[in-house]
Design an enzyme around this catalytic site. Structure first.
Site, PDB file in Angstrom:
ATOM      1  N   ASN A 193       0.845  -1.196   0.000  1.00 14.06           N
ATOM      2  CA  ASN A 193       0.000   0.000   0.000  1.00 14.06           C
ATOM      3  C   ASN A 193       0.883   1.250   0.000  1.00 14.06           C
ATOM      4  OD1 ASN A 193       0.937   0.349   2.640  1.00 14.06           O
ATOM      5  ND2 ASN A 193      -0.949  -0.382   3.588  1.00 14.06           N
ATOM      6  N   ASP A 206      -9.173  -9.243  -0.622  1.00 17.38           N
ATOM      7  CA  ASP A 206      -8.424  -8.402   0.307  1.00 17.38           C
ATOM      8  C   ASP A 206      -8.419  -6.944  -0.154  1.00 17.38           C
ATOM      9  OD1 ASP A 206      -6.394  -8.199   2.628  1.00 17.38           O
ATOM     10  OD2 ASP A 206      -5.291  -7.340   0.949  1.00 17.38           O
TER      11      ASP A 206
END
Length: 325
Positions: free
Chosen positions: A9, A198
């Protein structure tokens, strides 16, 4: 393999879905090898279930993921695989365990995707190992059946939702299943599906708390039916429960065969993901309380609270047991 920016991320933490995909690949390799270890009809091992897995420690860009798998039990038509993931800092040499997971596979014939073949037995070091494995097999079989029976929910859009409500953070992703997503038999890799799940769960968590979030754990993931190449899948996620420092998100995958198939849309996969909110220093942050509005949302909140308390009690018992040893 080394973790790169597209695995993580914006804060540099590796996506839980990336790790789940590596875990599934390792399980698929060892299961397929074992199921083809004796003379017989060639097959490919397909993922049927992933037991609850905890993300014990965050993995970051630049670290190396070492994934190892071992077959721990075989029934007549299924294989249990234990997978461990270790992260390594190649600059310092420091290593740490990040994940431990248990997966179940079934061997499907290369000639007929709907034919489940028999699994070659493994040799156990002692009789207790086989008995314990059989107990785990019966438990997961029962849970898969119960989960499939309660899989009727759908997620509808909410107009002008209030912040911190279920409707405010719920998210969906639509994906056309292509050849690169699929096994030799033309159905989706379990790891591809889990990675997409996810991603959706992460969007729900980030919308709810507006901070950096990481996957803390995933409840049992049940693969109810195969998803064929050419299908359009809708991955939907919604918040079900929040504690002071964690968020539980229900995610399910619906498949529409779409190409050369008259079958209607069906529920293929379902699971619960748990996320935590982190500061810039990687410290846990308080999570905004989920605001429930409907009776169904309140019911799901209480069910999530029950799962949370059960997991917390089990973790405390394990810590006490470890302290006594």
């Amino acid at each position: 393999r080394i973790m790169r920016p597209d695995d993580a991320n914006i804060a540099g933490n590796v996506h839980g879905g990336t790790i789940l995909k590596m875990i599934e690949e390792a399980g698929a390799i060892i299961s397929t090898r074992h199921c083809n270890s004796q003379a017989g009809e060639p097959c490919v091992a397909a993922l049927a279930r992933v037991e609850r897995t905890d993300f014990l420690s965050p993995m970051c860009i630049g670290e190396v993921a070492n994934v190892s798998a071992e077959i721990t039990y075989t029934s007549r038509h299924s294989v249990e695989v234990q997978v461990n993931v270790m992260s390594e800092n190649i600059l310092t040499g420091a290593k740490k365990v990040t994940n431990k997971a248990t997966l179940w596979y079934v061997p499907l014939s290369l000639k007929n995707v709907n034919k489940v073949l028999e699994v070659p037995p493994i040799q156990y070091a002692r009789k207790e190992q086989e008995d314990e494995g059989k107990k785990r097999y019966e438990e997961q079989k029962l849970d898969r059946l119960e989960t499939k029976q309660r899989n009727g929910d759908v997620i509808f859009p909410v107009i002008n939702p209030e912040p911190h409500t279920v409707g405010y953070s719920q998210s969906s992703l639509i994906h056309l299943v292509g050849p690169s997503d699929c096994t030799l038999l033309g159905f989706v890799h379990g790891g591809v599906t889990m990675k997409l799940m996810d991603e959706v769960a992460g969007i729900v968590a980030a919308r709810h708390c507006k901070t950096n979030i990481v996957t803390a754990s995933v409840d049992a993931i049940n693969f109810h039916e195969k998803i064929k190449k050419g299908s359009v899948i809708t991955i939907s996620g919604r918040m079900t429960f929040t504690s002071n420092k964690s968020m539980e998100i229900e995610v399910f995958v619906d498949a529409d065969p779409f190409v050369n198939d008259a079958r209607e849309q069906y529920r293929a996969v379902s699971a619960f993901f748990t996320y935590v909110s982190l500061s810039k220093d990687g410290k846990p942050l308080p999570v905004p309380q989920l605001l429930t509005e409907t009776e169904d949302e309140k019911r799901r909140f209480e069910e999530g609270k029950g799962r949370y308390l059960q997991t917390k009690a089990k973790r405390q018992a394990q810590m006490q047991q470890a302290a006594q040893q």
